[in-house]
Design a protein around this motif. Structure first.
Motif, PDB file in Angstrom:
ATOM      1  N   UNK A  71       0.805  -1.240   0.000  1.00  0.00           N
ATOM      2  CA  UNK A  71       0.000   0.000   0.000  1.00  0.00           C
ATOM      3  C   UNK A  71       0.830   1.278   0.000  1.00  0.00           C
ATOM      4  N   UNK A  72       2.162   1.185   0.007  1.00  0.00           N
ATOM      5  CA  UNK A  72       3.001   2.386  -0.080  1.00  0.00           C
ATOM      6  C   UNK A  72       2.907   2.948  -1.501  1.00  0.00           C
ATOM      7  N   UNK A  73       2.726   4.257  -1.608  1.00  0.00           N
ATOM      8  CA  UNK A  73       2.629   4.900  -2.926  1.00  0.00           C
ATOM      9  C   UNK A  73       4.034   5.194  -3.454  1.00  0.00           C
ATOM     10  N   UNK A  74       4.249   4.848  -4.725  1.00  0.00           N
ATOM     11  CA  UNK A  74       5.593   4.921  -5.304  1.00  0.00           C
ATOM     12  C   UNK A  74       6.130   6.346  -5.344  1.00  0.00           C
ATOM     13  N   UNK A  75       5.286   7.317  -5.660  1.00  0.00           N
ATOM     14  CA  UNK A  75       5.746   8.707  -5.724  1.00  0.00           C
ATOM     15  C   UNK A  75       6.208   9.225  -4.379  1.00  0.00           C
ATOM     16  N   UNK A  76       5.536   8.798  -3.306  1.00  0.00           N
ATOM     17  CA  UNK A  76       5.924   9.212  -1.963  1.00  0.00           C
ATOM     18  C   UNK A  76       7.218   8.524  -1.527  1.00  0.00           C
ATOM     19  N   UNK A  77       7.368   7.253  -1.913  1.00  0.00           N
ATOM     20  CA  UNK A  77       8.607   6.538  -1.592  1.00  0.00           C
ATOM     21  C   UNK A  77       9.797   7.218  -2.257  1.00  0.00           C
ATOM     22  N   UNK A  78       9.606   7.670  -3.488  1.00  0.00           N
ATOM     23  CA  UNK A  78      10.665   8.406  -4.174  1.00  0.00           C
ATOM     24  C   UNK A  78      11.080   9.654  -3.419  1.00  0.00           C
ATOM     25  N   UNK A  79      10.113  10.325  -2.800  1.00  0.00           N
ATOM     26  CA  UNK A  79      10.424  11.529  -2.017  1.00  0.00           C
ATOM     27  C   UNK A  79      11.289  11.221  -0.810  1.00  0.00           C
ATOM     28  N   UNK A  80      11.048  10.095  -0.158  1.00  0.00           N
ATOM     29  CA  UNK A  80      11.856   9.704   1.002  1.00  0.00           C
ATOM     30  C   UNK A  80      13.285   9.354   0.585  1.00  0.00           C
ATOM     31  N   UNK A  81      13.411   8.693  -0.553  1.00  0.00           N
ATOM     32  CA  UNK A  81      14.741   8.371  -1.094  1.00  0.00           C
ATOM     33  C   UNK A  81      15.494   9.665  -1.403  1.00  0.00           C
ATOM     34  N   UNK A  82      14.818  10.597  -2.046  1.00  0.00           N
ATOM     35  CA  UNK A  82      15.428  11.876  -2.413  1.00  0.00           C
ATOM     36  C   UNK A  82      15.888  12.649  -1.179  1.00  0.00           C
ATOM     37  N   UNK A  83      15.035  12.698  -0.173  1.00  0.00           N
ATOM     38  CA  UNK A  83      15.357  13.437   1.053  1.00  0.00           C
ATOM     39  C   UNK A  83      16.628  12.890   1.706  1.00  0.00           C
ATOM     40  N   UNK A  84      16.741  11.562   1.758  1.00  0.00           N
ATOM     41  CA  UNK A  84      17.936  10.951   2.361  1.00  0.00           C
ATOM     42  C   UNK A  84      19.175  11.291   1.565  1.00  0.00           C
ATOM     43  N   UNK A  85      19.116  11.112   0.247  1.00  0.00           N
ATOM     44  CA  UNK A  85      20.310  11.318  -0.565  1.00  0.00           C
ATOM     45  C   UNK A  85      20.758  12.772  -0.562  1.00  0.00           C
ATOM     46  N   UNK A  86      19.826  13.686  -0.611  1.00  0.00           N
ATOM     47  CA  UNK A  86      20.174  15.105  -0.701  1.00  0.00           C
ATOM     48  C   UNK A  86      20.660  15.682   0.629  1.00  0.00           C
ATOM     49  N   UNK A  87      20.630  14.872   1.689  1.00  0.00           N
ATOM     50  CA  UNK A  87      21.159  15.342   2.978  1.00  0.00           C
ATOM     51  C   UNK A  87      22.677  15.205   3.050  1.00  0.00           C
ATOM     52  N   UNK A  88      23.287  14.674   1.994  1.00  0.00           N
ATOM     53  CA  UNK A  88      24.741  14.477   1.948  1.00  0.00           C
ATOM     54  C   UNK A  88      25.384  15.434   0.950  1.00  0.00           C
ATOM     55  N   UNK A  89      26.660  15.706   1.187  1.00  0.00           N
ATOM     56  CA  UNK A  89      27.457  16.472   0.231  1.00  0.00           C
ATOM     57  C   UNK A  89      28.872  15.915   0.211  1.00  0.00           C
ATOM     58  N   UNK A  90      29.583  16.232  -0.866  1.00  0.00           N
ATOM     59  CA  UNK A  90      30.937  15.698  -1.073  1.00  0.00           C
ATOM     60  C   UNK A  90      31.892  16.861  -1.279  1.00  0.00           C
ATOM     61  N   UNK A  91      33.039  16.829  -0.617  1.00  0.00           N
ATOM     62  CA  UNK A  91      34.058  17.862  -0.819  1.00  0.00           C
ATOM     63  C   UNK A  91      35.233  17.272  -1.585  1.00  0.00           C
ATOM     64  N   UNK A  92      35.510  17.854  -2.746  1.00  0.00           N
ATOM     65  CA  UNK A  92      36.608  17.380  -3.600  1.00  0.00           C
ATOM     66  C   UNK A  92      37.453  18.583  -4.000  1.00  0.00           C
ATOM     67  N   UNK A  93      38.723  18.557  -3.650  1.00  0.00           N
ATOM     68  CA  UNK A  93      39.627  19.652  -4.006  1.00  0.00           C
ATOM     69  C   UNK A  93      39.180  20.992  -3.471  1.00  0.00           C
ATOM     70  N   UNK A  94      38.600  21.005  -2.281  1.00  0.00           N
ATOM     71  CA  UNK A  94      38.158  22.250  -1.672  1.00  0.00           C
ATOM     72  C   UNK A  94      36.800  22.738  -2.142  1.00  0.00           C
TER      73      UNK A  94
END
Length: 426
Positions: free
Chosen positions: A239-262
């Motif tokens: 019963x989980x809606x696919x569009x809402x699940x995508x939002x949770x995936x997006x929220x998790x991934x976008x909470x990270x950042x990468x530092x390369x060469x300053x």
């Protein structure tokens, strides 16, 4: 594996049962010294111990078929996660538990085929993760993985074996690359490598992927994508809606950042890639398959009982969108392809080879080479042009960016969610 396909044409070390336990107990009695003065028949002859059965051991690299370790045909469950909220009742429902019993009691059920594929995957990737090294060619990496898959799955065709070509996608290449014959690409120290491995048992495909890097600059990128996949797995359910699940995936991934060469780069989900359902011999679940987006969408489609999903997420330091580029290596026959009159004799012959060995499972040019096919590119391109076979070229984010991938296969059982591909590594 994010390639589309369609339905088919028509160990770990396991201790052996110690059968000598009773004999050992008898030996203790027989070894006891007779009473003083006992003679003749009263003195029992010491009974010889039977040699104990040797425990089976998997080879290194793994090449011994799994049926030698699981003699009863019953393979380990994956990680069990209970449903939440409105579906929590399923855990204790007598009706749902009875349905589970029927599905589990026959060793030839779908569950056992899926779990055997998962056990093959765990062993093959365990060896791959410890053996892949800078300086290896991508062809070496793929051939080692595929040899292990065929040996452990005990098949090399429609009954069992490789579920799709091994993906070895470097840096800004996110998916659908496997080397063609003559490819000399060598793994370099600064590379980010996605390894996407498919196993199938009787058409039930196990699809799982991981990312490797030897440069600590990309640790956060890899962690972001792994965490996003874990979020998708954890929040998926009936019963989980696919569009809402995508939002949770997006929220998790976008909470990270990468530092390369300053310079700081946000980790972006790749918007035009997605997870997907898997049906027998169809890596993308056919025309009725469902997709798991990596960003929030308006898709109100629900996950349902019995659905079998590949939850895969891709993250990038680039723009978060891929385009097709380069030589195609991945192909798959289309299930509902039109009936057309092939004018090339070579195309008819090649289609017979595809039907016999792959059906609608994805394949690559290396697999055709392995079967002894030669000078087949004209015929293969003709099958693609006629809409009988689809080609899936590699997909790339912008030059200079790095991409990462993690993926698990989950089964939405009547009583619980089973993460069938879960292992000690990820």
């Amino acid at each position: 594996m994010s390639a589309t396909a369609a339905a088919p044409p028509p160990a770990p070390e396991i201790p052996a049962a110690d059968a000598d336990a009773d004999d050992d107990a008898n030996d203790v009695e027989d070894d006891a010294a007779p009473a003083d003065g006992a003679t003749g028949d009263a003195k029992k002859k010491k009974k010889k111990k039977k040699p104990k059965k040797k425990k089976p051991e998997q080879s290194d690299p793994p090449r011994i078929g799994l049926s030698k370790f699981f003699l009863d045909g019953v393979y380990p469950e994956g990680e069990i996660q209970h449903y939440k909220d409105d579906n929590a009742w399923r855990t204790t429902s007598e009706e749902k538990r009875y349905t589970e019993k029927l599905l589990n009691e026959d060793p030839e059920t779908t569950y056992q085929n899926i779990r055997k594929g998962a056990e093959v995957h765990r062993l093959v990737r365990k060896h791959a993760r410890k053996s892949i090294r800078v300086g290896m060619t991508l062809t070496e990496i793929c051939e080692n993985i595929e040899a292990g898959t065929r040996a452990l799955a005990e098949g090399d065709g429609l009954e069992a074996g490789v579920g799709f070509p091994t993906g070895v996608n470097l840096n800004n290449c996110a998916a659908h690359f496997t080397p063609n014959a003559g490819d000399k690409t060598v793994l370099q120290m600064g590379d980010v490598l996605k390894v996407d491995i498919g196993v199938h048992i009787k058409g039930r495909i196990l699809d799982s992927a991981f990312t490797l890097s030897w440069d600590p600059n990309y640790d956060n990128l890899i962690e972001a994508v792994k965490a996003a996949t874990d979020t998708g797995v954890r929040e998926a359910g009936i019963d989980v809606r696919l569009g809402e699940l995508g939002g949770l995936i997006q929220e998790t991934m976008e909470s990270y950042e990468v530092e390369i060469g300053g310079k700081v780069y946000p980790v972006k989900p790749i918007k035009n890639l997605s997870g997907h359902t898997i049906t027998p011999y169809q890596i993308h679940g056919g025309s009725t398959g469902k997709s798991v987006p990596l960003v929030k969408t308006a898709d109100q489609t629900k996950m349902e009982e019995g659905d079998y999903f590949a939850i895969e997420t891709f993250g990038s330091t680039g723009r978060g969108r891929t385009v097709e580029n380069g030589d195609c290596s991945h192909y798959a026959q289309i299930y509902d392809a039109p009936k057309v009159q092939l004018r090339l004799t070579s195309a008819k012959s090649l289609l017979n080879t595809i039907n016999k060995n792959f059906g609608t499972l994805p394949f690559c040019r290396r697999y055709l080479d392995r079967l002894g096919e030669s000078k087949y590119l004209l015929a293969l391109n003709h099958l693609v042009a006629q809409g009988i076979v689809s080609g899936y070229p590699p997909v790339y984010d912008q030059i200079g960016s790095k991409t990462a991938q993690f993926e698990h296969t989950i089964l939405l059982r009547p009583t619980c969610k089973e993460v069938v591909s879960r292992g000690d590594d990820y």
